[in-house]
Design a protein around this motif. Sequence first.
Motif, mmCIF file in Angstrom:
data_model
loop_
_atom_site.group_PDB
_atom_site.id
_atom_site.type_symbol
_atom_site.label_atom_id
_atom_site.label_comp_id
_atom_site.label_asym_id
_atom_site.label_seq_id
_atom_site.Cartn_x
_atom_site.Cartn_y
_atom_site.Cartn_z
ATOM 1 N N ARG A 83 35.308 46.782 44.210
ATOM 2 C CA ARG A 83 35.865 47.320 42.953
ATOM 3 C C ARG A 83 37.295 46.839 42.737
ATOM 4 N NH1 ARG A 83 37.914 53.425 42.306
ATOM 5 N NH2 ARG A 83 38.101 53.558 40.025
ATOM 6 N N ALA A 84 38.120 46.893 43.776
ATOM 7 C CA ALA A 84 39.512 46.461 43.645
ATOM 8 C C ALA A 84 39.603 44.958 43.390
ATOM 9 C CB ALA A 84 40.296 46.836 44.898
ATOM 10 N N VAL A 85 38.808 44.170 44.115
ATOM 11 C CA VAL A 85 38.843 42.717 43.942
ATOM 12 C C VAL A 85 38.386 42.334 42.539
ATOM 13 C CG1 VAL A 85 37.809 40.547 44.699
ATOM 14 C CG2 VAL A 85 38.581 42.200 46.382
ATOM 15 N N ARG A 86 37.348 42.991 42.046
ATOM 16 C CA ARG A 86 36.850 42.655 40.703
ATOM 17 C C ARG A 86 37.933 42.920 39.647
ATOM 18 N NH1 ARG A 86 32.076 44.572 40.969
ATOM 19 N NH2 ARG A 86 31.076 42.523 41.122
ATOM 20 N N TYR A 87 38.650 44.024 39.771
ATOM 21 C CA TYR A 87 39.700 44.292 38.779
ATOM 22 C C TYR A 87 40.807 43.241 38.875
ATOM 23 C CZ TYR A 87 43.706 46.299 36.442
ATOM 24 O OH TYR A 87 44.798 46.469 35.627
ATOM 25 N N ARG A 88 41.195 42.881 40.090
ATOM 26 C CA ARG A 88 42.258 41.889 40.256
ATOM 27 C C ARG A 88 41.877 40.554 39.637
ATOM 28 N NH1 ARG A 88 46.165 42.391 44.191
ATOM 29 N NH2 ARG A 88 45.918 40.195 44.745
ATOM 30 N N THR A 89 40.642 40.133 39.853
ATOM 31 C CA THR A 89 40.229 38.839 39.317
ATOM 32 C C THR A 89 40.126 38.865 37.793
ATOM 33 O OG1 THR A 89 37.908 39.448 39.681
ATOM 34 C CG2 THR A 89 38.997 38.173 41.402
ATOM 35 N N LEU A 136 39.512 33.987 35.972
ATOM 36 C CA LEU A 136 39.008 34.127 37.325
ATOM 37 C C LEU A 136 37.869 35.143 37.299
ATOM 38 C CD1 LEU A 136 39.962 32.945 40.099
ATOM 39 C CD2 LEU A 136 41.164 35.087 40.456
ATOM 40 N N SER A 137 36.762 34.840 37.927
ATOM 41 C CA SER A 137 35.612 35.747 37.908
ATOM 42 C C SER A 137 35.129 36.012 39.321
ATOM 43 C CB SER A 137 34.473 35.156 37.065
ATOM 44 O OG SER A 137 34.010 33.944 37.634
#
Length: 381
Positions: free
Chosen positions: A332-338, A45-46
């Motif tokens: 930042r949080a969404v990028r780490y989750r993906t 997921l990106s």
Amino acid sequence: MSEIAGTHNAEGVVGTPVQVTPSPTPLPLPPPPAQALPGPRIHGLSFSGKASEYFGIWITNVALTILTLGLYSAWATVRTRRYFYQHTSLAGAPFDYLADPHAILRGRIIAAGVMILLGVTSKLFTPLYVILLVAVMVATPWIIVQALRFRARYTSWRGLTFYFDGTPGQAAKTFFAYPLLAMFSFGLLYPWVMAKQQEFAIDNLRYGGTPFSFVYKLSDYVKPLLVAVAGYLVAFVPLLLLSTLFKSGEKGPGGAQGAFIVLSIIWLWLVMMAVATYVRVSLGNLLWNNSTLAEHQFESTLDPWKMLWIHLSNAVAIAGTLGLLYPWAVVRAVRYRTEQFVLIAADSMEELKGAPQNAVSPVGDELGDALGNSFDPGFGF
């Protein structure tokens, strides 16, 4: 046949013999290259969103929501979710959010009306308040189902939408009857309750016409519960001991009791955040690691402590800039989750087909938010 042949002139005289070489045996052709057998393909997921882009959307949403006394909030929700969905891709295909802001606004007006009516009747007419409160409690299973159905129905990927077909009866059993049994078991059944709630969310979920499936090991759900219990003990036992010292007369220098209260609040907030983050991340990993879509599997590898650091540092950044770094914190949080989520596809996924879907009212989703509940099992990011 002879290997020696003569040449003849016009008079029939035999000339010089000629050696005839037999044709060489042709070499065997090389075998055709073996075709690669279909096998698992890992698709990460990106997320391609940027804090600067989201800042423009966010600040516009805030300004217009204030200027319209909240009416623009429905459009703000759609713009925000659509930005994050469309910048999140799986196997090269982006997600999309298809909800209509007009429908969301109608749902919010109804939800706000219910909450205002509860607030007014609680102060002015208690019997009516009790009746309304009981009605909301009875309707809660329907609210849960509608919230899950709405968020699934208006999420799409590769041109197909998701769909949730659980029933209010199943929700009542999963979110009320099972927790009640756990209470009578002195908490021993809570791991089973958590597993059954995730099973309800996934087993009733479809992508197009293909159902999801959820298979779990009960032992995996014991650790998050033990961590939660240990966290509460770590949070409250030291404070109870220290408060006992203050009550016994050992108040120490002036202002010590006030400092104790402030430090206690900070301590409780830190420990509770750590426990909540650990439990939420662990359950999120279990939800996706136990889920399949046809023959395709998922893998979530979120680190609870990395997620805790992101939450804490984001909170400091937002507070220190009076909220201006909120878009940066969210991205930042969404990028780490993906980055920690992958789809392990058994093949090209061409067998996943669509199915006709009906429109879903957002009232349940808005009521769920208004009542302070979140029933999103993590369809999107």
